[in-house]
Structures are given as structure tokens and as C-alpha cells.
Design a protein around this motif. Structure first.
Motif: not given
Length: 287
Positions: A244-272
Motif C-alpha cells: 500500500d506504500k509501493f509508490y514511496e519505494g525506489t523508482y526506475e523507468k525503463r523504455q520499451l523500444k519498438n513495443a508500440g502501445q503497451t497495454e498490460a503486463l504481469d510477472f511470470m516470476n520475480d525476474e521476468e
């Protein structure tokens, strides 16, 4: 003739010695398409095109068996589509629900799935809902209806239109909705909602200045990272004290080059991560 035979024997012996000493290099296993499918860290890998039934993937979760579940956006059939790891359609769950504007999916620890009928482009909807369903009994659906505690006008002035949500995740008995700032494209608000049926007010618990319009959300299996997605970008939060306080954590932005309009995501595991785009593609991303 005898000389030539002797030379041939010597040459064969030399070849044998060279082969013996270089055997590890000569006969090492080479990666193939079947064995080298994992993307390198920070690499976006296109896995497949989505099936024709998924015209506009808007929400996504990874099921316990490794398959994926997705759905289409507003105005489409109220169906959930189960895909395998290669993006092929495995099953269709036809629900007796309206699809006013389905935007995202979440899942809890007991096998329940949450369908966020939370799209609110004009910020004028008063009948927002999250539907709770279990694929073992898809005919039994519970409705979590809600309004935003801080919305007073329907719609508010254009600059104040930050009551749309296309992103949801579940943690420890609560649902978290992330707003899509259609007014100024700057602030992602975080709302908390009980995961129980009934009529509720979504409570504002915080916000983060992202300067992006968020279209999907997920939390890692170990609960240590929250990932948000906007068009062609990931927004990662880690090192927070609680979900409930995740937005106070360390923030990092990563670009998804050539992905277009990305709409949804989920974790396959803790690293993917697995990601879908409006253009009909299925991606994997290694953190």
C-alpha cells in the motif's frame, strides 16, 4: 607407396591428437532456438502475435500453470481468453457480464481473478466495478462496485480528469487501482479497494509523479516489486515497506523500444515479465 602410407598414418595421428586436446571446444553444446529463448536482462523479446480472437488485449495475468489470461477492451464480448506460453488460444471463458470498459486483470492467492471494469475515459461513469470470478466456477461472479472518494463532479473539468483507471493489482486482501491521468498526464494516483463484494468507496492512499498515462499494473510473486506500464515504458518500484506504500519505494523507468502501445503486463516470476500491446503482440521482458 609405403612413404605415402606412412605420411597418411602420421597425419591421422596428428588429427587425432588435435581433436583430443580441442574436444571441449569442438564439441561444446551450441545454443539453439529451443534452448536460447530467455531474453537478456533489460531486453524486450517478442514471443508471438496474439490470436485473432484477442483484437485488443487490455488486461493480462499469468495463471498458476504458466498459461496466460487476457481479454479485449470496451465494447467487445465479455470473454476471457486463455493462451499458452507461445500465445496460442487454449480456452475461452464466456461470462454473463457486461463489458462496459474492461481494462485490467488481477489475481489473488486463492485462485480468484478480478476483472476491472474501470475504464472511464470521460471521467463521467458512476457504475464502476471489479468482478471477482474463479475459472473453476465462471458462472458464479461477485461484483465489487465502487466510486472514487475524491471525485465530486461527473465529469470534472478537463484539467482535473484523473478518475480513469486501466491498471489493477491485488495484495493481502486489497485491490489497488492506479489512475490514468487524462487531464495533465502527470500524476498516477493509487486507490485501495476491499476485495470483497459490495458497494465501496475507493480510498486514495497516495500518488506518484510519473508524467505518463498508466495502462497496466502487477506485483511480483514475492511482493517486493510493483511494475506499471505506459506506452512503450515500464515504471518499476522496489524497496518499499508494504504494497500500500509501493509508490514511496525506489523508482526506475525503463523504455520499451519498438513495443508500440503497451497495454498490460504481469510477472511470470520475480525476474521476468510478460507484456501485451494493442498492436497484437506478446512480449517477455527480463528485469
Amino acid at each position: 607407396m609405403k612413404l605415402m602410407i606412412k605420411i597418411a598414418v602420421i597425419m591421422l595421428g596428428l588429427v587425432g591428437l588435435i581433436t583430443f586436446f580441442l574436444r571441449d571446444t569442438l564439441f561444446e553444446e551450441r545454443p539453439t532456438a529451443a534452448t536460447s529463448t530467455a531474453a537478456a536482462a533489460g531486453e524486450l523479446q517478442q514471443v508471438a502475435s496474439l490470436p485473432n480472437e484477442v483484437e485488443e488485449s487490455s488486461g493480462l495475468i499469468v495463471l498458476p500453470d504458466g498459461n496466460y489470461l487476457t481479454h479485449n477492451d470496451a465494447g467487445n464480448k465479455p470473454h476471457l481468453y486463455q493462451l499458452d506460453a507461445q500465445g496460442k488460444l487454449q480456452a475461452t471463458f464466456k461470462l454473463n457480464l457486461p463489458n462496459v470498459d474492461w481494462e485490467d486483470l488481477a489475481k489473488d492467492d486463492e485462485g480468484n481473478i478480478y476483472i476491472a471494469d474501470s475504464g472511464n475515459n470521460n471521467n463521467s461513469r458512476r457504475e464502476l466495478a471489479v468482478y471477482k470470478v474463479n475459472l473453476a466456477q465462471p458462472e458464479q461472479v461477485q461484483a465489487i462496485r465502487y466510486t472514487y472518494e475524491d471525485q465530486k463532479e461527473y465529469p470534472p473539468k478537463k484539467k482535473d480528469r484523473n478518475f480513469d483507471s486501466e491498471a489493477i493489482f491485488w495484495s493481502d486482501g486489497s485491490l489497488y487501482l492506479i489512475s490514468k491521468d487524462r487531464g495533465q498526464g502527470a500524476t498516477a494516483k493509487v486507490y485501495q479497494l476491499p476485495d470483497q463484494p459490495g458497494t465501496h468507496q475507493a480510498k486514495v492512499v497516495g500518488s506518484h509523479q510519473l508524467k505518463a498515462e498508466i495502462t497496466g499494473a502487477a506485483i511480483s510473486p514475492n511482493g517486493k516489486m510493483v511494475a506499471l506500464v505506459s506506452e512503450s515504458a515500464l515504471h518499476l518500484f522496489s524497496d518499499f515497506s508494504s504494497a500500500d506504500k509501493f509508490y514511496e519505494g525506489t523508482y526506475e523507468k525503463r523504455q520499451l523500444k519498438n513495443a508500440g502501445q503497451t497495454e498490460a503486463l504481469d510477472f511470470m516470476n520475480d525476474e521476468e515479465l510478460v507484456i501485451t500491446s494493442e498492436g497484437g503482440n506478446l512480449y517477455r521482458y527480463t528485469l
